[in-house]
Design a protein around this motif. Structure first.
Motif, PDB file in Angstrom:
ATOM      1  N   ARG A  94       0.775  14.037  -4.348  1.00  0.00           N
ATOM      2  CA  ARG A  94      -0.077  13.488  -3.283  1.00  0.00           C
ATOM      3  C   ARG A  94      -1.540  13.603  -3.695  1.00  0.00           C
ATOM      4  O   ARG A  94      -2.016  14.682  -4.043  1.00  0.00           O
ATOM      5  CB  ARG A  94       0.147  14.265  -1.977  1.00  0.00           C
ATOM      6  N   SER A 148      -7.306   9.243   3.634  1.00  0.00           N
ATOM      7  CA  SER A 148      -5.991   8.649   3.414  1.00  0.00           C
ATOM      8  C   SER A 148      -5.277   9.373   2.284  1.00  0.00           C
ATOM      9  O   SER A 148      -5.906  10.032   1.461  1.00  0.00           O
ATOM     10  CB  SER A 148      -6.118   7.152   3.109  1.00  0.00           C
ATOM     11  N   THR A 149      -3.946   9.242   2.286  1.00  0.00           N
ATOM     12  CA  THR A 149      -3.136   9.895   1.248  1.00  0.00           C
ATOM     13  C   THR A 149      -2.466   8.831   0.385  1.00  0.00           C
ATOM     14  O   THR A 149      -2.099   7.764   0.871  1.00  0.00           O
ATOM     15  CB  THR A 149      -2.045  10.781   1.880  1.00  0.00           C
ATOM     16  N   TRP A 150      -2.292   9.161  -0.883  1.00  0.00           N
ATOM     17  CA  TRP A 150      -1.723   8.220  -1.852  1.00  0.00           C
ATOM     18  C   TRP A 150      -0.793   8.982  -2.773  1.00  0.00           C
ATOM     19  O   TRP A 150      -0.834  10.221  -2.816  1.00  0.00           O
ATOM     20  CB  TRP A 150      -2.842   7.554  -2.675  1.00  0.00           C
ATOM     21  N   VAL A 206      -5.564  12.614  -2.285  1.00  0.00           N
ATOM     22  CA  VAL A 206      -6.256  12.253  -1.050  1.00  0.00           C
ATOM     23  C   VAL A 206      -7.578  11.560  -1.384  1.00  0.00           C
ATOM     24  O   VAL A 206      -8.204  11.856  -2.394  1.00  0.00           O
ATOM     25  CB  VAL A 206      -6.515  13.474  -0.127  1.00  0.00           C
ATOM     26  N   ASP A 217       0.826  -1.224   0.000  1.00  0.00           N
ATOM     27  CA  ASP A 217       0.000   0.000   0.000  1.00  0.00           C
ATOM     28  C   ASP A 217       0.852   1.263   0.000  1.00  0.00           C
ATOM     29  O   ASP A 217       0.371   2.338   0.326  1.00  0.00           O
ATOM     30  CB  ASP A 217      -0.981  -0.005   1.176  1.00  0.00           C
ATOM     31  N   ARG A 218       2.140   1.134  -0.394  1.00  0.00           N
ATOM     32  CA  ARG A 218       3.019   2.311  -0.425  1.00  0.00           C
ATOM     33  C   ARG A 218       2.981   3.014  -1.775  1.00  0.00           C
ATOM     34  O   ARG A 218       3.269   4.201  -1.861  1.00  0.00           O
ATOM     35  CB  ARG A 218       4.482   1.907  -0.152  1.00  0.00           C
ATOM     36  N   ARG A 246     -13.154   8.526   7.117  1.00  0.00           N
ATOM     37  CA  ARG A 246     -11.851   7.910   6.876  1.00  0.00           C
ATOM     38  C   ARG A 246     -11.162   8.753   5.814  1.00  0.00           C
ATOM     39  O   ARG A 246     -11.783   9.099   4.791  1.00  0.00           O
ATOM     40  CB  ARG A 246     -12.090   6.482   6.374  1.00  0.00           C
ATOM     41  N   PRO A 292       3.064  12.216   3.527  1.00  0.00           N
ATOM     42  CA  PRO A 292       2.442  12.497   4.825  1.00  0.00           C
ATOM     43  C   PRO A 292       1.028  11.931   4.915  1.00  0.00           C
ATOM     44  O   PRO A 292       0.296  11.908   3.924  1.00  0.00           O
ATOM     45  CB  PRO A 292       2.408  14.027   4.868  1.00  0.00           C
ATOM     46  N   ARG A 293       0.653  11.462   6.076  1.00  0.00           N
ATOM     47  CA  ARG A 293      -0.731  11.025   6.290  1.00  0.00           C
ATOM     48  C   ARG A 293      -1.628  12.231   6.545  1.00  0.00           C
ATOM     49  O   ARG A 293      -2.816  12.202   6.251  1.00  0.00           O
ATOM     50  CB  ARG A 293      -0.772  10.063   7.491  1.00  0.00           C
TER      51      ARG A 293
END
Ligand SMILES: Cc1cc2nc3c(=O)[nH]c(=O)nc-3n(C[C@H](O)[C@H](O)[C@H](O)COP(=O)(O)OP(=O)(O)OC[C@H]3O[C@@H](n4cnc5c(N)ncnc54)[C@H](O)[C@@H]3O)c2cc1C
Length: 384
Positions: A222, A313-315, A224, A43-44, A311, A283-284
């Protein structure tokens, strides 16, 4: 391109592009080793996060449509071979005023490529798809050739299919350097150098580290994602709700029906996607104003959702300056193949990226490759 005798191929990166390429190469009888700095799936990188969209009517241009149709066939083949469901063809709808550039581009593409579609007015949309609130001047353009992926399962399926054809995976094996020598292409890892006849670079957001492309050409950005609870879950599952792309004055986003638990996933497009200085330092943290702006958009445009992001999350993903991927032999050494810079598009056509790269490795050319993806627009041939 010079014809080389190719037997041993290294694939650097075990995301969807690397695993699909490994499948396509191995199924043609080549000896394939995949190097992945983490595990496959992980998941990185860019190939995770619960859901991805498949579309056939393509706002990015009708020239992609043949690639998308062939990819669809390969997705079906993969699912049949692995007995796994990774793509649910729930349909898709692009919503906005017909004059909005992306909505207009979808309608133009459907006409240019003669694809099945329906333009649905706001009143009909309210009856058929009450999950979406449309302004009077908006329409929905329905694409029956759209669907939703389960990305982690898809990577797993491609990995397992490539292994079934003989590919080998080295996990937690970061490639430190790639060097051209006369007899082969050398890969350096912490375990020492290994020589291959060809190397495929499929490093996603890490593209600027080994490929000869720099961050000004392919930047890790990034993205989101936020999940909003559906009040009526069954109305927001793929059997009742298509994937959607929204364009409205208050905001734009991709929207994914509930596949895990109770949340509809929203990926905002109208807020800037920040450049990540260091791809290893994602960064989260998400700024409260970003979350608030998305919540306000959801409140106005998605009446069946509670407008609270439960919820976030960052990707990350690698984006080129022109938005098209970089696919083909490197002008610096044609034994090195580039399959990077997918620019937010790569999941759906990943099987064909793997097939095109395999054509180049085997034959030095590919009938399926698109000129807009040529690496030579960024990398020039060395002066000899
Ligand atoms: C939030 C988000 C939403 C998206 N939505 C869609 C969508 O709806 N539809 C769609 O078609 N596409 C979508 N995309 C784009 C698509 O997901 C990507 O284009 C695709 O997953 C890219 O896959 P990849 O294999 O190139 O990259 P990755 O999945 O990142 O794989 C690259 C791999 O290389 C490994 N690696 C890097 N450097 C090294 C090294 N030196 N040595 C060894 N291993 C290394 C990494 O660990 C990683 O696992 C989206 C992307 C994101 C981020």
């Amino acid at each position: 391109m010079t014809a080389h005798k190719t037997n041993r191929v290294a694939v650097v990166g075990g995301g969807i592009i690397g695993t699909m390429t490994a499948w396509q190469l191995a199924s043609r009888g080549l000896d394939v080793t995949v190097f992945e700095q983490w595990n496959t799936p992980n998941d990185r990188g860019a190939s995770a996060g619960e859901s991805r969209i498949f579309r056939t009517i393509y706002k990015e241009g009708p020239e992609y449509v043949p690639l998308l149709k062939k990819s669809r066939d390969k997705w079906d083949e993969l699912q049949a071979c692995q007995h796994m469901d990774v793509l649910d063809m729930c349909g898709g709808v692009t919503i906005g005023p017909p004059s909005e550039p992306d909505v207009a581009a979808v309608i133009d593409c459907a006409k240019a490529a003669d694809l099945d579609h329906r333009v649905i007015n706001a009143k009909e949309m309210a009856e058929e798809y009450p999950q979406f609130a449309l302004d009077e001047d908006e329409v929905g353009v329905y694409d029956p050739g759209a669907g939703i992926f389960r990305p982690e399962l898809a990577v797993l399926a491609a990995r397992n299919e490539s292994i079934r054809h003989g590919a080998e995976y080295r996990s937690y094996a970061r490639v430190l350097n790639i060097r051209s020598v006369a007899s082969c292409v050398m890969i350096d890892t912490a375990d020492g150098p290994i020589g291959f006849d060809s190397v495929v670079i499929a490093t996603g957001p890490w593209a600027s580290e080994l490929s000869g492309l720099d961050q000004a050409m392919v930047a890790a950005k990034r993205l989101v994602a936020m999940w909003f609870p559906a009040m009526n879950v069954s109305l927001h599952q793929p059997r009742s709700m298509p994937i959607s792309i929204r364009r409205n004055d208050v905001g734009g986003f991709s929207c994914f029906p509930v596949v895990d638990g109770a949340g509809v996933k929203i990926l905002p497009h109208h807020l800037p996607w920040q450049d990540l200085g260091d791809v290893n330092d994602l960064p989260r943290f998400i700024e409260p104003e970003t979350v608030r702006a998305t919540e306000q958009t959801v409140q106005r445009l998605m009446p069946g959702l509670d407008p609270t992001a439960v919820r976030v999350s960052t990707w990350t993903e690698g984006f080129t300056t022109d938005g098209a991927p970089v696919v083909g032999p490197s002008p610096l050494d044609d034994r090195i193949m580039l399959a990077v810079g997918m620019s937010g598009q790569g999941f759906k056509f990943s099987p064909m990226i793997g097939s095109i790269i395999s054509d180049f490795v085997e034959n030095g050319s590919s009938r399926d490759s698109l000129r807009i993806m040529d690496p030579d627009r960024y990398i020039k041939e060395p002066v000899r």
